[in-house]
Motif scaffolding. Structure first.
Motif, PDB file in Angstrom:
ATOM      1  N   ASN A  32       0.160   6.730 -15.673  1.00 41.32           N
ATOM      2  CA  ASN A  32       1.277   6.704 -14.727  1.00 41.32           C
ATOM      3  C   ASN A  32       1.518   5.262 -14.278  1.00 41.32           C
ATOM      4  O   ASN A  32       0.814   4.724 -13.429  1.00 41.32           O
ATOM      5  N   GLU A  33       2.542   4.635 -14.863  1.00 36.88           N
ATOM      6  CA  GLU A  33       2.800   3.223 -14.602  1.00 36.88           C
ATOM      7  C   GLU A  33       3.143   2.954 -13.141  1.00 36.88           C
ATOM      8  O   GLU A  33       2.711   1.957 -12.557  1.00 36.88           O
ATOM      9  N   GLU A  34       3.922   3.847 -12.537  1.00 37.68           N
ATOM     10  CA  GLU A  34       4.296   3.675 -11.131  1.00 37.68           C
ATOM     11  C   GLU A  34       3.058   3.703 -10.239  1.00 37.68           C
ATOM     12  O   GLU A  34       2.976   2.947  -9.261  1.00 37.68           O
ATOM     13  N   LYS A  35       2.123   4.564 -10.572  1.00 36.67           N
ATOM     14  CA  LYS A  35       0.885   4.664  -9.797  1.00 36.67           C
ATOM     15  C   LYS A  35       0.071   3.378  -9.888  1.00 36.67           C
ATOM     16  O   LYS A  35      -0.462   2.892  -8.884  1.00 36.67           O
ATOM     17  N   ILE A  36      -0.003   2.807 -11.086  1.00 40.13           N
ATOM     18  CA  ILE A  36      -0.757   1.565 -11.272  1.00 40.13           C
ATOM     19  C   ILE A  36      -0.085   0.411 -10.527  1.00 40.13           C
ATOM     20  O   ILE A  36      -0.759  -0.399  -9.862  1.00 40.13           O
ATOM     21  N   LYS A  40      -1.773  -1.740  -7.421  1.00 40.45           N
ATOM     22  CA  LYS A  40      -1.847  -3.201  -7.390  1.00 40.45           C
ATOM     23  C   LYS A  40      -1.206  -3.776  -6.140  1.00 40.45           C
ATOM     24  O   LYS A  40      -1.561  -4.868  -5.687  1.00 40.45           O
ATOM     25  N   GLN A  41      -0.273  -3.033  -5.567  1.00 40.44           N
ATOM     26  CA  GLN A  41       0.397  -3.469  -4.342  1.00 40.44           C
ATOM     27  C   GLN A  41      -0.359  -3.041  -3.090  1.00 40.44           C
ATOM     28  O   GLN A  41       0.078  -3.313  -1.978  1.00 40.44           O
ATOM     29  N   GLY A  42      -1.476  -2.351  -3.316  1.00 38.79           N
ATOM     30  CA  GLY A  42      -2.306  -1.950  -2.178  1.00 38.79           C
ATOM     31  C   GLY A  42      -1.989  -0.585  -1.613  1.00 38.79           C
ATOM     32  O   GLY A  42      -2.468  -0.240  -0.523  1.00 38.79           O
ATOM     33  N   ASN A  43      -1.201   0.208  -2.325  1.00 37.94           N
ATOM     34  CA  ASN A  43      -0.849   1.549  -1.853  1.00 37.94           C
ATOM     35  C   ASN A  43      -1.761   2.584  -2.512  1.00 37.94           C
ATOM     36  O   ASN A  43      -1.727   2.760  -3.722  1.00 37.94           O
ATOM     37  N   ILE A  44      -2.578   3.244  -1.703  1.00 43.99           N
ATOM     38  CA  ILE A  44      -3.551   4.209  -2.207  1.00 43.99           C
ATOM     39  C   ILE A  44      -2.922   5.600  -2.218  1.00 43.99           C
ATOM     40  O   ILE A  44      -2.426   6.061  -1.185  1.00 43.99           O
ATOM     41  N   VAL A  55     -10.823  -0.427  -2.025  1.00 46.64           N
ATOM     42  CA  VAL A  55     -10.007  -0.767  -3.190  1.00 46.64           C
ATOM     43  C   VAL A  55      -9.400  -2.155  -3.035  1.00 46.64           C
ATOM     44  O   VAL A  55      -9.470  -2.997  -3.953  1.00 46.64           O
ATOM     45  N   LEU A  56      -8.810  -2.421  -1.890  1.00 45.98           N
ATOM     46  CA  LEU A  56      -8.149  -3.713  -1.664  1.00 45.98           C
ATOM     47  C   LEU A  56      -9.137  -4.865  -1.725  1.00 45.98           C
ATOM     48  O   LEU A  56      -8.863  -5.910  -2.322  1.00 45.98           O
ATOM     49  N   LYS A  57     -10.307  -4.668  -1.135  1.00 45.68           N
ATOM     50  CA  LYS A  57     -11.328  -5.719  -1.122  1.00 45.68           C
ATOM     51  C   LYS A  57     -11.758  -6.085  -2.542  1.00 45.68           C
ATOM     52  O   LYS A  57     -11.781  -7.266  -2.924  1.00 45.68           O
ATOM     53  N   ASN A  58     -12.081  -5.093  -3.356  1.00 43.19           N
ATOM     54  CA  ASN A  58     -12.596  -5.357  -4.696  1.00 43.19           C
ATOM     55  C   ASN A  58     -11.505  -5.793  -5.664  1.00 43.19           C
ATOM     56  O   ASN A  58     -11.778  -6.544  -6.606  1.00 43.19           O
ATOM     57  N   TYR A  59     -10.282  -5.348  -5.440  1.00 45.40           N
ATOM     58  CA  TYR A  59      -9.162  -5.837  -6.250  1.00 45.40           C
ATOM     59  C   TYR A  59      -8.900  -7.311  -5.940  1.00 45.40           C
ATOM     60  O   TYR A  59      -8.706  -8.134  -6.845  1.00 45.40           O
ATOM     61  N   ARG A  60      -8.938  -7.640  -4.675  1.00 44.42           N
ATOM     62  CA  ARG A  60      -8.707  -9.015  -4.240  1.00 44.42           C
ATOM     63  C   ARG A  60      -9.796  -9.950  -4.762  1.00 44.42           C
ATOM     64  O   ARG A  60      -9.526 -11.097  -5.133  1.00 44.42           O
TER      65      ARG A  60
END
Length: 437
Positions: A32-36, A40-44, A55-60
């Motif tokens: 699901n591309e929209e989900k990805i 990435k924009q920080g929306n869980i 999620v945000l911490k480890n992505y950052r």
């Protein structure tokens, strides 16, 4: 170590974020591309306490990344976790199409020794099918690449999933080879360092452990609900009965709380799947069939109490519902008792006002405009003929009863989770009905 987690639903996203928190390099994959893009924009996309921060911490910090194709990261990872959905088919069996799709992609693209770990809840024998699919794809390619299939079922409770993953009471890993055991031991070494129990088994046993555990817990719930219903008929108090049997060390006090039925994504699905697995092997799981039957009837108990109170006439009665999610600390309404109650009330001609601190949007998606949505718990009880409590959210535990009594048309409270004191409610002037007492 580098891993990929396929599926960014409840299990996949929690697992990926927690592995990243332990220092593993993780790519979470979802078609699901929209989900990805949203992740990435920080929306869980799911509600789970603490997950958005993790999620945000480890992505950052670069340990957690996202992709829409497993192929894009397969060359760089050592282990692939399959955490895709296994929804029940109409006959109750688990739908394995997504699990097999991951296996095919894995077999079509691996270039070195790799491990495919099944994290999804799957019937016994699934790993064998997955292994066959992978080997078939390798044969089509004409290549001889070694691989292993591992079973690593999840035991996450919605509402406390991060704690469950980071501080598990046990980690079950089903393996066939010493090589797979060594790699999985390396991955779970942080847990071993903290003396958590990592239990290695054969693969069929690991697959069975997940179903057996959830089915046992579901059995305890249905057993206590059956006892609660009998307590009402004979004049006993199920709360005292629960305490009495819970002190027996052979029984313990967990999952002995009566209520208005279990729901969610695990217990109903897993009980059905285990019953179906038995049928496919010419065996009848009679206890679990009874567990399922009791649970389906228990979801109607609050409606029946309300129906009898108003002598079968609920037309134009205004009913408030507190709690829509199947349990507190989640917005999950899969197999929720609220959906059963709403259907029964609508069929009886009642008007329904609902409130849940988290699951309102999910209810709108599932139920639409068939009910009215309150702005808060007090708005929900304005001019209602009864209040039904379905989910034990903390904010419902100590409400302002004096104000609520003045707001209600009739002071009738039906408690589906037994969180209020019967004597106190009567002293406050309410007609109070609960489960088993």
């Amino acid at each position: 170590m580098n891993i990929a987690v396929v599926g960014t639903g409840y299990v996949g996203l929690v697992s990926g974020a927690c592995f990243a928190e332990m220092g593993v390099s993780v790519v979470c994959v979802d078609i699901n591309e929209e989900k990805i893009i949203s992740l990435k924009q920080g929306n869980i996309p799911i509600y789970e306490p603490g997950l958005d921060e993790l999620v945000l911490k480890n992505y950052r910090e670069g340990r957690l990344n996202f992709a829409t194709e497993l192929i894009s990261c397969l060359d760089d990872v050592d282990i692939v976790f399959s955490a895709v959905g296994t929804p029940p088919d109409e006959d109750g069996s688990a739908d394995l199409q997504y699990v097999m799709s991951v296996a095919r992609t894995f077999g079509q693209n691996i270039k070195k020794y790799s491990i495919l770990v099944t994290k999804s809840t799957v019937p016994v024998g699934t790993a064998r099918k997955v292994k066959t699919v992978i080997q078939t794809e390798l044969d089509k390619r004409g290549v001889d690449i070694s691989f292993d299939v591992v079973s690593n079922p999840e035991f996450l409770k919605e509402g406390s999933a991060i704690k469950d993953f980071m501080s598990p009471d046990r980690v079950i890993i089903g393996v066939e080879t010493e090589r797979a055991k060594e790699w999985m031991t390396k991955l779970y070494r942080p847990f071993l360092l903290n003396n958590f129990r990592v239990i290695f088994t054969d693969i069929p046993s690991a697959e069975m452990i997940k179903y057996a555990a959830n089915s046992m817990l579901a059995t305890r719930i249905s057993f206590m609900n059956d006892i609660a219903n009998l307590c009402e008929l004979v004049g006993a108090d199920v709360n005292q009965v629960r305490k009495g049997i819970g002190t027996d060390l052979r029984i313990g006090n967990k999952f002995l709380y009566p209520g208005c039925g279990y729901g969610g994504s695990c217990f109903p699905k897993d009980v059905k799947a285990l019953i179906k697995t038995a049928e496919q092997n010419n065996y009848s799981m009679n206890v679990l069939k009874a567990v399922e039957e009791v649970n389906q009837e228990q979801k109607k108990v609050l409606f029946k109490k309300l129906f009898y109170y108003y002598r079968g006439n609920l037309r134009n009665k205004k009913i408030a519902i507190w709690g829509l999610a199947f349990k507190a600390e989640t917005d999950d309404m899969r197999e929720a008792t609220s959906l059963v109650i709403i259907d029964l009330l609508l069929e009886a001609g009642a008007t329904i006002v609902v409130y849940d601190p988290i699951a309102m949007e999910e209810c709108k998606r599932r139920v639409g405009n068939m009910v009215f949505y309150a702005t808060d718990m007090y708005d929900a009880v304005q001019d209602v003929d009864a209040l039904l409590l379905l989910t034990e959210w903390k904010l419902f535990r100590l409400p302002k009863w004096d104000a609520i009594k003045n707001m209600m048309k009739e002071a009738l409270v039906i408690d589906g989770r037994n969180i209020y004191d019967k004597k106190e409610m009567h002293e406050l002037g309410f007609t109070y009905l609960c489960i088993g007492c």
